[in-house]
Design a protein around this motif. Sequence first.
Motif, mmCIF file in Angstrom:
data_model
loop_
_atom_site.group_PDB
_atom_site.id
_atom_site.type_symbol
_atom_site.label_atom_id
_atom_site.label_comp_id
_atom_site.label_asym_id
_atom_site.label_seq_id
_atom_site.Cartn_x
_atom_site.Cartn_y
_atom_site.Cartn_z
ATOM 1 N N PRO A 440 0.767 -1.157 -0.037
ATOM 2 C CA PRO A 440 -0.025 -0.193 0.104
ATOM 3 C C PRO A 440 0.678 1.085 -0.022
ATOM 4 O O PRO A 440 1.992 1.228 0.501
ATOM 5 C CB PRO A 440 -0.729 -0.241 1.254
ATOM 6 C CG PRO A 440 -0.700 -1.602 1.857
ATOM 7 C CD PRO A 440 0.814 -2.084 1.312
ATOM 8 N N SER A 442 1.849 4.668 1.428
ATOM 9 C CA SER A 442 2.217 5.378 2.723
ATOM 10 C C SER A 442 3.291 6.478 2.658
ATOM 11 O O SER A 442 4.416 5.896 2.790
ATOM 12 C CB SER A 442 2.442 4.371 3.797
ATOM 13 O OG SER A 442 2.087 4.998 4.990
ATOM 14 N N SER A 446 0.950 11.301 0.624
ATOM 15 C CA SER A 446 -0.381 10.215 0.458
ATOM 16 C C SER A 446 -0.290 9.183 1.796
ATOM 17 O O SER A 446 0.097 8.201 1.587
ATOM 18 C CB SER A 446 -0.266 9.772 -0.851
ATOM 19 O OG SER A 446 -1.317 8.901 -1.063
ATOM 20 N N TRP A 448 -1.494 6.541 4.563
ATOM 21 C CA TRP A 448 -2.277 5.498 4.426
ATOM 22 C C TRP A 448 -3.581 5.766 5.469
ATOM 23 O O TRP A 448 -3.429 6.538 6.561
ATOM 24 C CB TRP A 448 -1.848 4.215 4.697
ATOM 25 C CG TRP A 448 -2.595 3.158 4.869
ATOM 26 C CD1 TRP A 448 -2.985 2.239 3.850
ATOM 27 C CD2 TRP A 448 -3.264 2.422 6.188
ATOM 28 N NE1 TRP A 448 -3.780 1.122 4.371
ATOM 29 C CE2 TRP A 448 -3.935 1.368 5.683
ATOM 30 C CE3 TRP A 448 -3.082 2.786 7.571
ATOM 31 C CZ2 TRP A 448 -4.822 0.664 6.646
ATOM 32 C CZ3 TRP A 448 -3.904 2.182 8.229
ATOM 33 C CH2 TRP A 448 -4.818 1.202 7.897
ATOM 34 N N SER A 449 -4.722 5.414 4.854
ATOM 35 C CA SER A 449 -5.899 5.581 6.088
ATOM 36 C C SER A 449 -6.730 4.240 6.067
ATOM 37 O O SER A 449 -6.484 3.564 5.090
ATOM 38 C CB SER A 449 -6.668 6.690 5.444
ATOM 39 O OG SER A 449 -6.974 6.649 4.187
ATOM 40 N N ASP A 451 -9.692 1.756 5.475
ATOM 41 C CA ASP A 451 -10.853 1.697 4.598
ATOM 42 C C ASP A 451 -11.997 1.541 5.269
ATOM 43 O O ASP A 451 -12.393 0.831 5.867
ATOM 44 C CB ASP A 451 -10.528 -0.025 3.777
ATOM 45 C CG ASP A 451 -11.206 -0.031 2.602
ATOM 46 O OD1 ASP A 451 -12.398 0.725 2.440
ATOM 47 O OD2 ASP A 451 -11.009 -0.973 1.870
ATOM 48 N N PHE A 508 -2.379 -7.570 4.623
ATOM 49 C CA PHE A 508 -1.785 -6.792 3.440
ATOM 50 C C PHE A 508 -0.938 -7.659 2.659
ATOM 51 O O PHE A 508 -0.588 -7.459 1.373
ATOM 52 C CB PHE A 508 -0.697 -5.767 4.032
ATOM 53 C CG PHE A 508 -1.287 -4.696 5.086
ATOM 54 C CD1 PHE A 508 -1.754 -3.564 4.268
ATOM 55 C CD2 PHE A 508 -1.577 -4.701 6.385
ATOM 56 C CE1 PHE A 508 -2.488 -2.473 5.079
ATOM 57 C CE2 PHE A 508 -2.153 -3.886 6.985
ATOM 58 C CZ PHE A 508 -2.692 -2.721 6.504
ATOM 59 N N LEU A 544 2.955 0.117 8.611
ATOM 60 C CA LEU A 544 1.541 0.079 8.607
ATOM 61 C C LEU A 544 0.911 -1.333 9.337
ATOM 62 O O LEU A 544 -0.208 -1.412 9.921
ATOM 63 C CB LEU A 544 0.986 -0.507 7.072
ATOM 64 C CG LEU A 544 1.215 0.720 6.027
ATOM 65 C CD1 LEU A 544 0.469 0.579 4.746
ATOM 66 C CD2 LEU A 544 0.637 1.989 6.578
#
Length: 1041
Positions: A440, A442, A446, A448-449, A451, A508, A544
């Motif tokens: 992902p 990160s 930008s 990561w958040s 979902d 992930f 993450l």
Amino acid sequence: MIKTEKVLHLKSSRGRKVRVVREHYLREHVPCYSSLCQAQCANEGKVLSGEVTHYVMPDAGVARDFMEILEFREIQGIVFTQTACQAVQHSRGRRQYNRLRSLLKDPRHHCILFANEFQEYSYCPREKGEPQDKWQTRCVYHAAVWYHDHLAGLKPVVMITEDQTAVAEYSSLNCGVYVLCTQEYLQTFWPELQAALELYCSIAQSLQEKGSEGTEREYTEHLPAEILEAGIKSGRYIQGTLNVNKHRAQHEAFVRFEGSSNKSSELNSDVLVCGGKNRNRAVHGDMVAVELLPKGEWRGRTTALTEGQGEEKGDETQSQPMATGRVVGILQRNWRDYVVTFPPKEETQSQSRNSQRILATPWDQRIPKIRISTQQADKLQDHRVIVRLDSWDSTSLYPNGHSVRVLGRAGELETEVQTILIENCIHVPPFSEAQLGEMPVSSPESPWSVDPAEVITRRDLRQTHLVFSVDPRGCEDVDDTLSIRSLPPGPRGERLELGVHIADVTHFVKEGSLTDLEARARATTYYLADRRYDMLPAVLSADLCSLLGGVDRYAMSVMWDLDAQTLAVNKVWYGRTLIQSSYQLYYELAQALLNGEEAEVPELGTIMDAKLAQLTQALETLTHVARQLRAQRDKGGALELEGVEVRAQLDEDRNITALVPRQPLEVHETVAECMIYANHWVARKIQESFPQQALLRHHPPPRQEFFNQLQDSARARGFTIDTRSNKALADSLDRAVAPGPSACPVRDQCYHYGLALDRYTHFTSPIRRYADMIVHRLLTAAIAMEKGAGPAKALASNKELEEVAQQINNKNRAAQHAQKVSTELFQCLYFRDKDPETDERCVADAVIYTIRANGMLVFIPQYGLKGAVYLKNREGQVVSERQDGGCDWQTGSLQRYLDHITTTTAVGTSTFNLFQHITVRISVQPSRCHSDTIRLEVVSNRPHQAPETQVQTTQPQGARGRSQLVQEVVRQAEASQQAEEKRGRASKLSTEEREFRQSKCPNLYSLLEEVRDIELHKTSDSGSGYCGGGRLKSEDVQEAK
């Protein structure tokens, strides 16, 4: 479909030629596995990309002899024909063929298998009188032509061969199909891949020199396979793995019999193999068949410390005679990459104008010297080089091999670290772009958040639970967090909810993805003395998937509804959750809060009494629960064996400032007990759901002979150790008294001996252990099955799980051994430049823990060192004690007893007792070809009295000594590199350093986490079965989280 016949001329295991006629069916439609296919072939699975510049098709000879070159991931678009694969199977054996099959299955390698002999238009029947190698080359060429035409000429096809006549015959027949020799192909298409070209030259030279030895036989021939198989079944021969004694590599090796094929009731231990002739070309790690010698020729183990050092050839240096045998056959070669050192110029032997034949000395003392033909003998003197073995004929004293890659000059830090990795079969290249492309995004630009779809499907604990982590200071990969809270009273009284929340790595890392395959290959994170190599990319391991404080994270949780008084489990919940850790504590801070000391919690900023009281109350309740859980396991016989654990202390810049022994804190046990509890309950859950596919930790009772030294030492000090069960052992260690009658409970094969639990697995560290990732997937499938839904993907079969478990076991052992050797390297580098006669840091207190025939083994707590202290030298002199306690070498004699050893000289008698404290001097024994070793010499028969300034320091001796050790070694290495740069020449090892070092030097938060060095760590052969689907073979008694 067309039916025809295929005639094969094969060799039997006895060497006789056999003609085999088989029915053969040809089909018009056979998958080509190319993305450029215009004929709509049924291409399922791995296909070749159309983005490569060409496809390459090796003939049978190249596939057979140059497989190592085709394994380079940079060489893409490889089409292996069925003809070439069968040639590998018939000429190279099962091991090489399995290696080729693994290459074809691995999606990280850009290659496919084309069944050319089943394709109607590419099949070539063998003509009468046509040599097999010519027919195989013709088959591959016709396959290349068909492949090119099948793809409508969209991609040129290059056939590579070592047959020059084939190059001349076929190179100009078809436009778009090129025929080149392997060397020309590498030079033309891969000029930047210099390593592949050098490897080709090495292999080609080795093949050219093969068979040039004399015809005089040096060893007896190995027996044929069918005779070995029949002999093993009848009990005449014993099957086992050869283990060479590294201290007496030329003289002693042992074979531990495997399975139940041995029918001799007298054989209950290893089989001793004395001397190289009886070893009969077997190499350490090979699976061999052994024939016992007559009892009159049986010998005992050598009880002297090592070869040399004044050892006498007599019965006093041997134990009681044991089963002794000789190797009569090799059942399976387990050769690997070996690191060797090239000899000085005067030891090389000229072979031709451009070639020299040398005997390279392996870094591993258990491996014999290897004969290599090379053109770089002069250039690579005193360098470490990776080599591979090719053959060992009965007419040769030494095995033949070829060089693969140069590591660097012996003695340089980076070269020695790479050597440790290679010798332990640890391959950790940087993560590829394709693997990182699966991660992902990160970044600060930008971030990561979470979902929103995941919020719906997960249990959200962010507002309802106080979640926190407790880890070593500076921890980056936070696997686990904890929570505990009171629940409304139930019918039986007060209730508690205990929660263990683990990073949801499998969200992930999808099963079968490139990242998953790389994690499976590594199986664990590798910790060395000055660096670590992560199992997962940093975006997961340090971001993450790391349960950092104050950020939303996905987790896999286990939460128990407990009776507050008895801790009886009312209910247990498993599932995926969404958490936010409120506090990221380190052990010392958590212990300070428990002790009521003033402490600053970073997340609180200005201390807020209410929140601090809430956190402290949670820690206190957690500690109370952990004490009760531990007491329950103690009743069942859990063992508590303390070892020396070391951790790295880091500064704000993530550099090592000290290497300190871990101070035992109660909070360590609190966290560990919660993790053990979670692992136990997850093991129960997955085995209930999948009895034949559950991956469980396997820790059977050790073999009783492993306790012999412990029992002898205890008996010498006047007490007895009962080893009949784990509880009996724990009780007798606690009491140190003679045991009374005790039962020997019968346990099933899944019972965990050290933890006294009926089921156990690994669930709590998926960031650094692949086993935990497998267990997470099993738990997810079990939860889905409970809800009435099937698993998203079919579970692995029992056989597949067994193979993965074996891979994990092997890599775990390799990781532990690499940690140990890495620490020994830094210890040697630290002491190497110090004068042992004048530097006070080279004198230390030591404890005698084993008595041997010519000396003793001691442990030095200050530096965590173990080593041999000789009481007799090569000149026959023995250590004599002076009146002041100091020691000198004088002529005399030596006498060994069970609990002490004495030296007698004209001055008098000196006695050294088991567990006595003595003073030793530390120096380094350099070695050009092997690793340097620590040399210990007795200075005084009395405990070491540290200088007053040393005693007054507030830092522990062990911490200060290890801090200086790591800091000084790193500083010296950096200074050496800076000096080279100032002289205007870049480091020769910069390329290798980039390849082998992923974390910046030094960047480490925990060292030697699971290393134990006691006999209990060995596992009995009786526990070779799997629990359910698979097992994780335990190498340690205490479980860390």
